[in-house]
Design an enzyme around this catalytic site. Structure first.
Site, PDB file in Angstrom:
ATOM      1  N   SER A  17      58.283  70.680  68.283  1.00  0.00           N
ATOM      2  CA  SER A  17      58.518  69.475  68.156  1.00  0.00           C
ATOM      3  C   SER A  17      59.660  68.825  68.204  1.00  0.00           C
ATOM      4  CB  SER A  17      57.282  68.897  67.184  1.00  0.00           C
ATOM      5  OG  SER A  17      56.210  69.337  67.136  1.00  0.00           O
ATOM      6  N   HIS A  51      55.578  64.814  60.343  1.00  0.00           N
ATOM      7  CA  HIS A  51      55.940  64.637  61.737  1.00  0.00           C
ATOM      8  C   HIS A  51      56.378  63.134  61.945  1.00  0.00           C
ATOM      9  CE1 HIS A  51      55.119  68.035  64.246  1.00  0.00           C
ATOM     10  NE2 HIS A  51      54.395  68.577  63.180  1.00  0.00           N
ATOM     11  N   ARG A  55      60.419  61.590  63.292  1.00  0.00           N
ATOM     12  CA  ARG A  55      60.659  60.886  64.545  1.00  0.00           C
ATOM     13  C   ARG A  55      61.872  59.907  64.545  1.00  0.00           C
ATOM     14  NH1 ARG A  55      54.681  59.330  65.127  1.00  0.00           N
ATOM     15  NH2 ARG A  55      54.069  61.469  64.856  1.00  0.00           N
TER      16      ARG A  55
END
Length: 170
Positions: A17, A51, A55
């Site tokens: 990711s 997560h 970002r």
């Protein structure tokens, strides 16, 4: 910017990711993030929150566990990061939907959009053979989905211990 398809795959916690996010940001275009995770328990809620915090600000986020092609169609960014194919396949299976036709819909729509699509996925078939039919079916479907994305992809990376290994490039 030419439309491209980029697959970032590897094991759990390998850095997929973060690598895909860095790549998307480096393209210098507006980014839309399609999140497929569902917060079905507290541990997953915490993972999702981590997560989200990682970002970059300003990215559009589309939370879509099932209708990923439709999310791609409505994404505003020229770059779209799908994180992740692994959970999307699981969500489709558990909803009783056919995975590979849904994937073909996604690929057809991507080709029409002209957007760059980065797809994050796990390689789950590198371990032991699962002991139950559902897990074996999932492993096989995800392997087929990864293979199909890789076939269409312009670039494929495998991340191992945080190290990106380029498997395919233009």
């Amino acid at each position: 910017m030419q439309a491209r398809l980029i697959l970032v795959t590897g094991g759990a916690r390998a850095g997929k990711s973060a690598f895909a996010q860095e790549w998307a940001q480096a393209l210098g275009e507006p980014v839309s993030f399609i999140a497929t995770a569902q917060a079905l328990d507290e541990e997953m809620r915490q993972r999702i929150a981590r997560h989200q915090a990682e970002r970059p600000p300003g990215w559009e986020t589309l939370e879509e566990p099932l209708e990923v092609p439709q999310a791609l169609a409505r994404a505003l960014g020229r770059v779209v990061l799908l994180d992740c194919l692994t959970l999307w396949v699981s969500n489709l299976m558990l909803a009783g939907r056919e995975v590979l036709p849904e994937l073909e819909n996604l690929l057809a729509l991507w080709a029409e959009t002209g957007k760059t699509l980065l797809v994050v996925s796990n390689e789950v078939g590198m371990g032991i053979v699962p002991d139950n039919a559902l897990a074996r079916r999932y492993r096989d479907l995800l392997g087929a989905a990864n293979r199909r994305i890789a076939e269409e992809a312009d670039v494929v990376y495998l991340l191992v211990a945080g190290i990106p290994l380029k498997l395919k490039s233009l």
